[in-house]
Design a protein around this motif. Structure first.
Motif, PDB file in Angstrom:
ATOM      1  N   SER A  34       0.834  -1.202   0.000  1.00 37.56           N
ATOM      2  CA  SER A  34       0.000   0.000   0.000  1.00 37.56           C
ATOM      3  C   SER A  34       0.863   1.243   0.000  1.00 37.56           C
ATOM      4  N   ALA A  94      -2.097  -0.947  -3.767  1.00 37.57           N
ATOM      5  CA  ALA A  94      -1.763  -1.248  -5.166  1.00 37.57           C
ATOM      6  C   ALA A  94      -1.883  -2.747  -5.413  1.00 37.57           C
ATOM      7  N   GLY A 144      -3.000   0.055 -13.940  1.00 38.63           N
ATOM      8  CA  GLY A 144      -3.399   0.417 -12.589  1.00 38.63           C
ATOM      9  C   GLY A 144      -3.937  -0.747 -11.784  1.00 38.63           C
ATOM     10  N   GLY A 174      -2.124  -3.169 -10.640  1.00 45.88           N
ATOM     11  CA  GLY A 174      -1.114  -3.622  -9.690  1.00 45.88           C
ATOM     12  C   GLY A 174      -0.214  -4.711 -10.207  1.00 45.88           C
ATOM     13  N   THR A 222       3.478  -3.572  -9.979  1.00 44.96           N
ATOM     14  CA  THR A 222       3.904  -3.508  -8.587  1.00 44.96           C
ATOM     15  C   THR A 222       4.221  -4.909  -8.071  1.00 44.96           C
ATOM     16  N   LYS A 236      -7.665  -3.730  -9.734  1.00 40.33           N
ATOM     17  CA  LYS A 236      -7.412  -2.837  -8.601  1.00 40.33           C
ATOM     18  C   LYS A 236      -6.659  -3.538  -7.468  1.00 40.33           C
ATOM     19  N   GLY A 237      -5.649  -4.290  -7.802  1.00 44.43           N
ATOM     20  CA  GLY A 237      -4.810  -4.916  -6.788  1.00 44.43           C
ATOM     21  C   GLY A 237      -5.300  -6.252  -6.286  1.00 44.43           C
TER      22      GLY A 237
END
Lengths: 359, 301
Positions: free
Chosen positions: B13, B27, B50, B52, B55, B232-233
């Motif tokens: 996060s 994320a 976006g 994630g 990441t 969204k993660g």
């Protein structure tokens, strides 16, 4: 505005051209240490875009797509120089290259507009969106400011954007919204002709579909024509009415979209279509050997011959001309055109040959 | 130690905001999966921008640390890797491949420099002949040879050649895991399949596991063994790739699959349907006329 059905099957419809490009050549001319160097990015291109049509241009990076549309929009700057040929729009009384900068600036955005690739680079990052609208369209619409913004707000709503985006800076919007703002900017003056250069390449699939649908919808509503450039064949399949395939600065094939996908005549086109991965299809996909040619030193003859599975002697010596093999279907390939066979047979034999290419 | 990589309820996060209205943004939210050492596979992470996925890749590469949860590579917690020796040892086994081959290589350096440097650092080669042999062997695995690459600058190679050189560089240390973040999105259409097919060869012949990050469902379907779909993660769906993509269950997976354009839908007006994601006919709103107009065009040939 009912669309004139310029589709395959019913032969060449006497459609009304809005853009005709004749034998256009534009080279990058540079000098390194006193040695002249030429990159033939646009080499002898002839095409025609009809009213109310989406004309797709497909090709790989560095095949000359962007050089072509820059030249067509007369937005080319040295070292990219126009060497020969003409670009005529039906709404202009003469060749676009004969017009002065001032005359051009009156035409740009109003009649001829441009949706560019990186929306972040197009919108000025330190100006609010409303200022960008003033920069682009205020003098073309030529109305008092309040009325102007009424028009802008209505246009934004039509593109399903809230008029509150006018107050935002570009970085406050998502990629999809920014791209929609650039589409709004490009279409606010209801131009007759729109050039779209990879408008969705940076977007992910869900947003991409949305933005493409929007471009199509705006185009159909306004009845304008779009020259749509992307390397993504699946986008072309769903967007373009007609499709031109570029390879190494030349147009190698042109046909209505459905026809070109069902029946590609050029081996390069056939490869592009055949190698598309699809969900539900696990058959092995071959990659084309070799690499795209260097345009400052292109191979002699047909520029595709070093990678072509059908290359013959003549391909190494002579440049095939773009000839109409069937109504509305032009191709520049000796292998496709030299066969002394009825055209209906070429349809079956050419693509399989590519499939079993020697590797 | 039969597991190559264990990602165990990993969360990353980020904090945003200033003094007021401070918040955190996850994320990556509670993601878990395992790769087995004995069975090399192509493991695909799919999601929109976006979602994630990058990441997550950066955490697996140990470039950033997770906020909570653990990642274990061959039993070692990545958080416990301290000191350059341990780091080098980790890098020997896990190698990255990045999105844009034109940005990966310094335009002012010759491409072979990267190959030679990797060979010196990781393969323990010191003599020029040894270094070149390592580089050549790696290039052979990706269908190139040192003769083609030696002394060349990045602009002298095509995107496909450069990306294959980047993969060859990643292969020099003899890794057991490659993390490829959108490796084909910048590569030309005619060369894309050469990279995708190469991944398959690497898995089968060199027994390298590959984490393939993409938003292109079509290539994911073509090469992956297992797939996770992130939104969204959060992982919204996971499983064997064909099974998931042939018959997606989660609404987001269904939306993703429906958004994929296919050459089969030429002229079917599919782009007019973008707003309506599966559930029944388009609702008749005030704008309904505009939304459905594109569908009304007959597209028969």
């Amino acid at each position: 505005m009912v669309k004139a059905n310029g589709k395959a099957g019913n032969g060449p419809v006497p459609a009304e051209p809005i853009l005709s490009v004749r034998n256009l050549r534009a080279y990058y001319q540079m000098q390194y240490f006193g040695i002249d160097r030429e990159v033939r990015a646009v080499d002898d291109i002839t095409l025609q875009v009809n009213r109310n049509e989406i004309y797709g241009v497909a090709g790989e990076s560095s095949c000359g797509k962007t050089s072509l549309i820059k030249t067509i929009a007369a937005a080319n700057r040295p070292p990219l120089n126009v060497i020969g040929g003409s670009v005529k729009y039906s709404f202009l009384d003469r060749d676009i290259f004969r017009m002065s900068e001032e005359e051009l600036s009156r035409v740009r955005w109003k009649h001829l507009s441009y949706i560019m690739q990186g929306s972040m680079n197009v919108l000025n990052p330190v100006r609010r969106i409303r200022k960008s609208f003033i920069d682009f369209a205020f003098r073309h619409i030529n109305k008092p400011e309040r009325e102007f913004f009424d028009i802008v707000a209505r246009h934004l709503e039509r593109l399903r954007l809230s008029p509150s985006v006018l107050k935002a800076y570009p970085h406050e919007l998502s990629g999809g919204m920014r791209q929609r703002v650039t589409i709004a900017l490009a279409t606010i003056c209801r131009p007759e002709f729109i050039i779209a250069d990879e408008p969705t390449t940076a977007l992910d699939v869900v947003v991409q579909k949305d933005v493409l649908a929007m471009i199509r919808e705006v185009q159909q509503e306004m009845g304008s024509s779009i020259l749509f450039v992307t390397h993504d064949m699946t986008v072309h399949a769903n967007m373009a009415d007609r499709l031109g395939i570029m390879y190494a600065g030349r147009l190698v094939e042109e046909a209505p979209t459905r026809e070109i996908f069902a029946n590609p005549l050029h081996p390069y086109t056939a490869h592009l279509i055949q190698s598309l991965p699809r969900i539900g299809d696990l058959s092995p996909k071959k990659a084309l050997p070799g690499a795209p040619p260097n345009l400052s030193d292109p191979p002699a003859g047909c520029r595709f011959h070093p990678r072509c599975p059908l290359a013959m002697d003549i391909c190494r010596r002579e440049n095939p001309a773009l000839t109409a093999l069937r109504p509305g279907h032009r191709v520049a390939c000796f292998a496709a055109s030299s066969e002394v066979r009825p055209v209906s047979e070429i349809r079956e034999t050419v693509p399989p040959k590519v499939a079993e290419a020697r590797s | 130690m039969s597991d190559l990589l264990i990602v165990d309820s990993v969360t990353k996060s980020y904090a945003f905001g200033g003094l007021f209205g401070r918040g955190t943004f996850k994320a990556v939210d509670n993601v878990s999966f395992t790769l087995e050492a004995a069975r090399p596979e192509i493991f695909t992470i799919v999601g929109e921008s976006g979602s994630g996925k990058t990441t997550l890749a950066r955490m697996i590469l140990n470039l950033i640390a997770p906020t909570s949860g653990t990642i274990r590579f061959r039993g070692t917690d990545l958080n416990a890797i301290r000191g350059s020796r341990a780091r080098m040892d980790f890098m020997r086994h896990v190698q990255p491949i990045f999105q844009n081959p034109f940005e990966v290589f310094n335009p002012l350096k010759k491409v072979d420099h990267y190959l030679f440097m990797t060979a010196r650092r990781f393969a323990g080669a010191s003599k020029t002949a040894e270094v070149e042999a390592h580089a050549d062997a790696a290039l052979q695995k990706v269908g190139l040879s040192l003769a083609e690459v030696k002394g060349r600058f990045p602009h002298e190679l095509s995107g496909g050649q450069l990306q294959r050189t980047a993969i060859a560089r990643a292969l020099i240390p003899g890794p057991s895991l490659l993390v490829a973040d959108e490796p084909v999105s910048m590569v030309d259409a005619s060369l894309r399949m050469s990279i995708v097919n190469l991944f398959r060869t690497l898995r089968d012949d060199l027994r390298v596991s590959i984490i393939y990050i993409t938003h292109d469902l079509a290539t994911a379907y073509y090469i992956s063994d297992r797939i996770i779909i992130m939104q969204k993660g959060v992982v919204v769906e996971s499983g064997p790739a064909r099974q998931v993509l042939d018959n997606p269950q989660h609404p987001y997976s269904i939306l993703l699959k429906e958004s994929v354009l296919s050459p089969e839908t030429i002229g079917e007006g599919i782009l007019g349907l973008a707003r309506h994601t599966g559930e029944g006919p388009p609702e008749a709103s005030a704008e309904g006329g505009a939304a459905t107009r594109t569908l009304a065009q007959p597209r028969s040939s």
